[in-house]
Write a protein that holds these residues in place. Structure first.
Motif, PDB file in Angstrom:
ATOM      1  N   VAL A  63       0.841  -1.203   0.000  1.00 52.00           N
ATOM      2  CA  VAL A  63       0.000   0.000   0.000  1.00 52.00           C
ATOM      3  C   VAL A  63       0.873   1.249   0.000  1.00 52.00           C
ATOM      4  N   LEU A  91       0.805   4.051  -3.025  1.00 52.25           N
ATOM      5  CA  LEU A  91       0.473   5.450  -2.768  1.00 52.25           C
ATOM      6  C   LEU A  91       1.630   6.383  -3.127  1.00 52.25           C
ATOM      7  N   LEU A 109       1.945   6.608  -6.884  1.00 49.09           N
ATOM      8  CA  LEU A 109       0.862   7.423  -7.446  1.00 49.09           C
ATOM      9  C   LEU A 109       1.145   8.901  -7.258  1.00 49.09           C
ATOM     10  N   LEU A 135      -7.532  10.081  -8.886  1.00 48.80           N
ATOM     11  CA  LEU A 135      -7.280   8.722  -8.388  1.00 48.80           C
ATOM     12  C   LEU A 135      -6.594   8.761  -7.026  1.00 48.80           C
ATOM     13  N   GLU A 186      -8.074   7.130  -3.750  1.00 43.52           N
ATOM     14  CA  GLU A 186      -7.267   6.091  -3.106  1.00 43.52           C
ATOM     15  C   GLU A 186      -7.024   6.413  -1.635  1.00 43.52           C
ATOM     16  N   THR A 219      -8.212   4.048   1.333  1.00 47.72           N
ATOM     17  CA  THR A 219      -7.218   3.563   2.293  1.00 47.72           C
ATOM     18  C   THR A 219      -7.634   3.916   3.721  1.00 47.72           C
ATOM     19  N   GLN A 237     -10.076  -0.043  -2.773  1.00 47.99           N
ATOM     20  CA  GLN A 237      -8.671   0.356  -2.714  1.00 47.99           C
ATOM     21  C   GLN A 237      -7.849  -0.350  -3.788  1.00 47.99           C
ATOM     22  N   LEU A 290      -8.797   0.797  -7.441  1.00 49.14           N
ATOM     23  CA  LEU A 290      -8.230   2.094  -7.807  1.00 49.14           C
ATOM     24  C   LEU A 290      -6.749   1.968  -8.166  1.00 49.14           C
ATOM     25  N   VAL A 291      -6.019   1.115  -7.451  1.00 46.96           N
ATOM     26  CA  VAL A 291      -4.618   0.885  -7.799  1.00 46.96           C
ATOM     27  C   VAL A 291      -4.515   0.263  -9.190  1.00 46.96           C
ATOM     28  N   TRP A 312      -5.112   2.876 -11.783  1.00 51.36           N
ATOM     29  CA  TRP A 312      -3.925   3.722 -11.880  1.00 51.36           C
ATOM     30  C   TRP A 312      -2.841   3.040 -12.713  1.00 51.36           C
TER      31      TRP A 312
END
Length: 275
Positions: A149, A153, A156, A179, A183, A187, A213, A216-217, A220
């Motif tokens: 995670v 993040l 991103l 995004l 995210e 999270t 979560q 969305l990753v 991305w």
């Protein structure tokens, strides 16, 4: 590779058509790959594939101009003689791709450190986990999941900043901030739900938060994959057009020179005087 990782990272959607015995709204997404689950092997394999694909893509970027110089993805420097690979220009891309490498490695490790049981659906499993009677892989899995995670993040944020600062990857520039905001909310939802579950206060739709979560990753990764793939095309196609545009300007200059001299380009000025 990034696009393949995005597809593999959304393998959990198969629970819509496959019977897993888990509640997608309440269950940890990692429980799909637990050792006692009938389809655990399938989801561990897709997690491994997703992690390795991201890791390979990130390492490739770090070994090429994508990480050293964001402008290497397709645009020349705006100022002649200016070095595009300045520290400020490369820092965000370097951090972003390094974070994606961490995300990929942690995701791959996650698949090799599965939960032994499903605590949200198995009260005995939850009791053993609270008492510390589960295998050490539960703790290791929590660590690798947290690193994944964190890597996602950070990647991103850093790559979105790199795209916006250096006018690269239009899709990332447009969608990255949205995004990122979504995210962060997902999270926060997941972390709050995990804390509530561990405190014995219910799951707070833990499964839904984690699935959002992860989705969305994956989106991305797909956006980044498309943006990077498109970034090399415009430069290659623009080179012939640039040469074509420069030729008429040279011809017009020669014509003006010829008009001033009254004859062929470079002719003597005396040719204009009457005999």
């Amino acid at each position: 590779m990034l696009l393949l990782s995005a597809v593999a990272y959304t393998a959990w959607v198969l629970e819509v058509v496959l019977s897993t015995g888990l509640d997608p709204v309440q269950a940890y997404i990692s429980e799909l790959a637990a050792e006692d689950q009938p389809l655990g092997g399938l989801f561990r394999a897709t997690d491994l594939a997703a992690g390795l694909c991201v890791l390979a893509a990130a390492v490739t970027a770090l070994a090429t101009g994508q990480a050293r110089n964001p402008a290497a993805a397709g645009r020349p420097s705006a100022a002649p003689g200016r070095n595009p690979a300045t520290p400020g220009r490369s820092r965000w891309a370097l951090v972003g791709w390094s974070a994606l490498a961490l995300f990929g490695a942690a995701t791959a490790a996650d698949s090799r450190l599965p939960l032994s049981c499903a605590p949200t659906s198995d009260e005995m499993c939850a009791a053993r986990e609270t008492a510390g009677l589960v295998p050490a892989t539960h703790t290791a899995h929590a660590v690798t999941s947290s690193l994944a995670v964190l890597g996602a993040l950070t990647g991103l944020v850093a790559l979105t900043v790199a795209a916006r600062r250096h006018h690269q990857w239009p899709a990332v520039r447009r969608l990255g901030p949205w995004l990122l905001g979504a995210e962060l909310l997902a999270t926060g939802w997941s972390l709050g739900a995990i804390a509530a579950f561990q405190a014995g206060r219910g799951t707070w739709a833990l499964g839904a938060g984690q699935r959002l979560q992860v989705l969305l990753v994956a989106i991305w990764l797909a956006v980044l994959a498309v943006a990077v793939a498109r970034s090399t095309g415009p430069t290659e196609r623009s080179a012939p057009r640039t040469a074509e545009r420069s030729a008429p300007r040279a011809t017009e200059g020669d014509d003006r020179c010829a008009a001033d001299t009254g004859g062929t380009p470079g002719g003597p000025a005396a040719d204009r005087r009457p005999a």
